[in-house]
Motif scaffolding. Sequence first.
Motif, short mmCIF file in Angstrom:
data_model
loop_
_atom_site.label_atom_id
_atom_site.label_comp_id
_atom_site.label_asym_id
_atom_site.label_seq_id
_atom_site.Cartn_x
_atom_site.Cartn_y
_atom_site.Cartn_z
N GLU A 25 14.40 -2.15 0.72
CA GLU A 25 13.25 -1.27 0.88
C GLU A 25 13.04 -1.03 2.38
O GLU A 25 13.41 -1.85 3.22
N TYR A 26 12.41 0.09 2.69
CA TYR A 26 12.30 0.54 4.08
C TYR A 26 11.61 -0.51 4.96
O TYR A 26 12.09 -0.84 6.05
N THR A 27 10.46 -0.99 4.52
CA THR A 27 9.72 -1.94 5.37
C THR A 27 10.52 -3.22 5.58
O THR A 27 10.50 -3.79 6.68
N TYR A 67 -3.86 6.11 4.30
CA TYR A 67 -3.60 5.03 5.25
C TYR A 67 -4.69 4.89 6.30
O TYR A 67 -4.99 3.77 6.73
N ALA A 68 -5.31 6.01 6.67
CA ALA A 68 -6.45 5.91 7.59
C ALA A 68 -7.59 5.15 6.93
O ALA A 68 -8.31 4.39 7.59
N VAL A 74 5.63 3.30 6.66
CA VAL A 74 6.36 2.11 7.09
C VAL A 74 5.59 1.39 8.19
O VAL A 74 5.48 0.16 8.18
N ASP A 75 5.05 2.14 9.14
CA ASP A 75 4.31 1.53 10.25
C ASP A 75 3.14 0.71 9.74
O ASP A 75 2.88 -0.40 10.23
N ASP A 114 3.08 -3.51 10.10
CA ASP A 114 2.01 -4.13 10.90
C ASP A 114 1.10 -5.03 10.07
O ASP A 114 0.57 -6.02 10.58
N ARG A 115 0.92 -4.71 8.78
CA ARG A 115 -0.12 -5.39 8.01
C ARG A 115 0.37 -6.11 6.75
O ARG A 115 -0.44 -6.64 6.00
#
Length: 356
Positions: free
Chosen positions: A80-82, A186-187, A336-337, A341-342
């Motif tokens: 998976e991407y992450t 996401y925000a 992904v970001d 990060d989380r």
Amino acid sequence: MKKFLALSCAFSTFAFAAQADITVVSWGGAYEKSQVEAYNKPFMAQTGTKITMTSADNPAGPIKSMVESGNVTIDVADLEYTDALRLCDEGLLEPIDPASLPPAPDGTPATEDFLEGAVTECAIASMVFSNVYGFDTTKFSDQKPSTIADFFDLEKFPGKRGMRKTAKANLEMALMADGVAPGDVYATLETPEGLDRAFAMLDKIKGQTVWWEAGAQPPQLLADGEVAMTTAYNGRLFSAVVTEGKPFEVVWDGQVYEYELFGIPKGAPNKDEALEYIKFATGTQRLADQTKWISYGPARKSSLPLVGLFEDGKTEMAPNMPTAEANMKRSLRTSVDFWVDRDVEISERFNTWLTN
């Protein structure tokens, strides 16, 4: 004589390399079958390399311990991407030079032919898959679920739910079900209030949820009548409907889609052969060929016009792709970001929530 010996040695070296065995770890089921048919069989026929396929609930799982112990037995991992980005950042994957990837048939460089974000420092995308939900049509004769909000509505659509035992995708779907536009998900999740809001939606169905971990489980949960509807990878539901004749239906509203990528663990025993396999498997024709066996979209633009029929010879595959225009109306590409990060923090909260 020296020239003859040199040629003989070169030939012997090539023959030895061509006969090397590589181990590819993937996700099993219909997805693995599509890889075997589209990639492995033609690659073995062309190179003489033997490919051993193994499956895991998450192929990223064993890589860290293998690399750190110096006992790597995997040559290629389907990630998976992450996971691919995280493993790369931790130095656990071999770098891949994008210039080594084959161009499109018209000569377009691979870096321009792959979809945006599909080529990373250590992993190359093969296809686009989607987290969707499906339901058993025999359970809902009067009114069928049609939106992501319906999945969370136990009063209007009673019955147990199935969800993957992870925060990723579930939280995004929960917010979209609660009225958050895909572009704002996401925000919203970045705020404490937004995260609470997502968990509050999951609270609504927690008591009626069966948690799954392997991709083959959701169609089986539906088939066994253990759940009335479940989240799933779209390709798994497609295979159950088309190849097994199951009375399931896919709901694309609120789908969360992302790339699946090939990476090479650091210290892979057959690194060179593994790279050749990835270059072969992510070529234009091979990615198009994979859609003959599963409804995941190819990660190269030049592959899209080559998508044809399913292996049954009659089912058009293009409308069954996550990237089909009709299926993208209220869709969300995984950030992904956000998850890089989380992931640890949110996963800890999710696992604690599960046990309370």
